[in-house]
Scaffold this motif. Structure first.
Motif, mmCIF file in Angstrom:
data_model
loop_
_atom_site.group_PDB
_atom_site.id
_atom_site.type_symbol
_atom_site.label_atom_id
_atom_site.label_comp_id
_atom_site.label_asym_id
_atom_site.label_seq_id
_atom_site.Cartn_x
_atom_site.Cartn_y
_atom_site.Cartn_z
ATOM 1 N N GLY A 5 0.681 -1.238 0.086
ATOM 2 C CA GLY A 5 -0.099 0.071 0.057
ATOM 3 C C GLY A 5 0.969 1.218 0.048
ATOM 4 O O GLY A 5 0.304 2.180 -0.091
ATOM 5 N N ARG A 6 2.096 1.094 0.131
ATOM 6 C CA ARG A 6 2.856 2.378 -0.083
ATOM 7 C C ARG A 6 2.973 3.091 -1.448
ATOM 8 O O ARG A 6 3.158 4.223 -1.446
ATOM 9 C CB ARG A 6 4.504 2.151 0.447
ATOM 10 N N GLU A 7 2.735 2.543 -2.374
ATOM 11 C CA GLU A 7 2.749 2.977 -3.751
ATOM 12 C C GLU A 7 1.202 2.909 -4.173
ATOM 13 O O GLU A 7 0.881 1.611 -4.073
ATOM 14 C CB GLU A 7 3.548 2.380 -4.675
ATOM 15 N N THR A 199 -5.411 3.609 -2.800
ATOM 16 C CA THR A 199 -4.406 4.451 -1.897
ATOM 17 C C THR A 199 -4.194 3.529 -0.830
ATOM 18 O O THR A 199 -4.627 2.460 -0.596
ATOM 19 C CB THR A 199 -5.001 5.618 -1.435
ATOM 20 N N GLU A 200 -3.128 4.146 0.127
ATOM 21 C CA GLU A 200 -2.761 3.285 1.327
ATOM 22 C C GLU A 200 -3.666 3.432 2.365
ATOM 23 O O GLU A 200 -3.935 2.479 3.074
ATOM 24 C CB GLU A 200 -1.554 4.098 1.778
ATOM 25 N N GLU A 201 -4.592 4.437 2.542
ATOM 26 C CA GLU A 201 -5.606 4.403 3.326
ATOM 27 C C GLU A 201 -6.876 3.178 2.984
ATOM 28 O O GLU A 201 -7.192 2.264 3.835
ATOM 29 C CB GLU A 201 -6.456 5.605 3.418
ATOM 30 N N VAL A 202 -7.054 3.051 1.901
ATOM 31 C CA VAL A 202 -7.920 2.066 1.307
ATOM 32 C C VAL A 202 -7.133 0.634 1.307
ATOM 33 O O VAL A 202 -7.794 -0.439 1.916
ATOM 34 C CB VAL A 202 -8.350 1.990 -0.197
ATOM 35 N N HIS A 203 -5.879 0.412 1.071
ATOM 36 C CA HIS A 203 -5.231 -0.712 1.678
ATOM 37 C C HIS A 203 -5.396 -1.158 2.863
ATOM 38 O O HIS A 203 -5.554 -2.397 3.244
ATOM 39 C CB HIS A 203 -3.664 -0.499 0.968
ATOM 40 N N THR A 204 -5.028 -0.102 3.959
ATOM 41 C CA THR A 204 -5.163 -0.662 5.300
ATOM 42 C C THR A 204 -6.512 -1.014 5.909
ATOM 43 O O THR A 204 -6.805 -2.014 6.632
ATOM 44 C CB THR A 204 -4.729 0.755 6.185
ATOM 45 N N ARG A 205 -7.388 -0.174 5.373
ATOM 46 C CA ARG A 205 -9.040 -0.498 5.670
ATOM 47 C C ARG A 205 -9.196 -2.174 5.073
ATOM 48 O O ARG A 205 -9.978 -2.767 5.673
ATOM 49 C CB ARG A 205 -9.810 0.498 5.110
ATOM 50 N N LEU A 206 -8.817 -2.264 3.851
ATOM 51 C CA LEU A 206 -9.033 -3.476 3.092
ATOM 52 C C LEU A 206 -8.429 -4.647 4.100
ATOM 53 O O LEU A 206 -8.979 -5.774 4.135
ATOM 54 C CB LEU A 206 -8.771 -3.497 1.619
#
Length: 350
Positions: A5-7, A199-206
């Motif tokens: 999720g960093r990129e 985005t990184e936020e979406v990745h974390t929530r997913l």
């Protein structure tokens, strides 16, 4: 960087997870009519979705199934470059080796066969046998029923088949995972077919939603008991205190744990990493014609030593190496002078 999720990952198609079969393996769906750009741009999304699908599998389930529906048509220019097609085949045969259970190609047009043949050239026969061309969406639904998919997966697949064939309507879908559990958990992010980047936020929530889904859908693994949790927690605490726990002995004898003193290797200092001139060594031809290792160290360290190494022939600067045990053996290990594992120096024949 994309998997962490960093990129940001570009979301350029409808590649997503839509459900699971009877064994708990994920079902991926993709419709070429939803592609916004060529295949090379959406390869990061394909890779991200594939690894996420493995994380959502039932414990013990291996692999995934794919549905590729051409009911809405496709743009041949998106597959004009053969390189991403070859990269996809390399991904399937490399990192995802033996993970593909079946690939259903529904309603494939005749002018896509050349692209499919390019893909088949770079996969093994076992992978080719798993690719099935299904002429109609009704037969595609029958294949999903044979796989034992749940009712929600079958209902969504049918809805998706019908929507793709109605080209007058806007093609809608939820990116990455299109399932009711994830649509509810991620509703505040407003993810849709118009979302361009992960985005990184979406990745974390997913990732958080995937962890919740695994417990909600598959439950806590039965092989992991409360006693195992307690033993692991206690072993971890002892390890933090500077002790090493033998887990093998713990598994053989319940309640008995062998605690051994830690023997962590000492870290070399900056001075040890330097290469003093007097501690260099070289490989030369010995007087007897055999290649050996000549050192300038004293015999007090248990190594072969010579008082004057220049007597054994001219030095070869190309094979100079560092002292073993300080910099990992250097290039001399490649010549058989000593082993970087045993840290021993083999004297030359006199």
């Amino acid at each position: 960087a994309i998997l962490t999720g960093r990129e940001p990952a570009y979301l350029g198609c409808s590649c997503r997870v839509i459900g699971w079969d009877s064994t708990g393996a994920s079902i991926l769906a993709m419709e070429p009519c939803t592609m916004k750009k060529s295949l090379s741009y959406i390869m990061p999304q394909v890779e991200y979705t594939g690894w996420s699908a493995f994380d959502m599998n039932k414990p013990g389930a291996n692999g995934f199934a794919l549905i590729m529906d051409f009911g809405g048509g496709f743009n041949p220019l998106h597959f004009l470059n053969p390189k991403p097609v070859i990269d996809l085949a390399t991904l399937v045969e490399g990192q995802w080796r033996r993970r593909l259970k079946v690939a259903l190609i529904v309603d494939m047009p005749s002018h896509f066969k050349g692209i499919l043949n390019t893909f088949l050239m770079f996969v093994k026969e076992t992978t080719r046998s798993k690719i099935k061309c299904v002429p109609t969406m009704e037969e595609g639904l029958q294949e999903l029923e044979k796989m034992g998919c749940d009712e929600e997966t079958l209902a969504y697949a049918k809805q998706s088949f019908l929507a793709r064939r109605n080209r007058s309507e806007k093609q809608t879908y939820h990116p990455i995972v299109d399932y009711s559990f994830f649509r509810e958990r991620l509703a505040d992010l407003n993810l849709s077919e118009d979302t361009d980047y992960l985005t990184e936020e979406v990745h974390t929530r997913l990732r958080e939603a995937i962890q919740e889904f695994r417990i909600h859908r598959w439950g806590i693994p039965s092989t992991c008991s409360a006693q195992d949790h307690a033993e692991h927690r206690g072993s971890r605490d002892e390890h933090k205190e500077g002790k090493t726990v033998s887990f093998e002995a713990s598994s053989r004898q319940k309640g008995k744990v062998d605690v051994l003193p830690s023997a962590a290797p000492s870290r070399p200092s900056l001075t040890d990493l330097e290469a003093p001139q007097e501690e260099m060594m070289d490989l030369r031809e010995s007087p007897s014609g055999q290649r050996g290792l000549f050192t300038k160290w004293g015999a007090s360290e248990g190594h072969a030593a010579t008082t004057d190494a220049s007597k054994n022939g001219p030095a070869n600067p190309d094979v100079l190496a560092r002292r073993p045990g300080r910099c990992g053996g250097g290039i001399a290990a490649c010549f058989g002078g000593f082993s970087s594992l045993t840290r021993k120096v083999v004297p030359c024949a006199r």
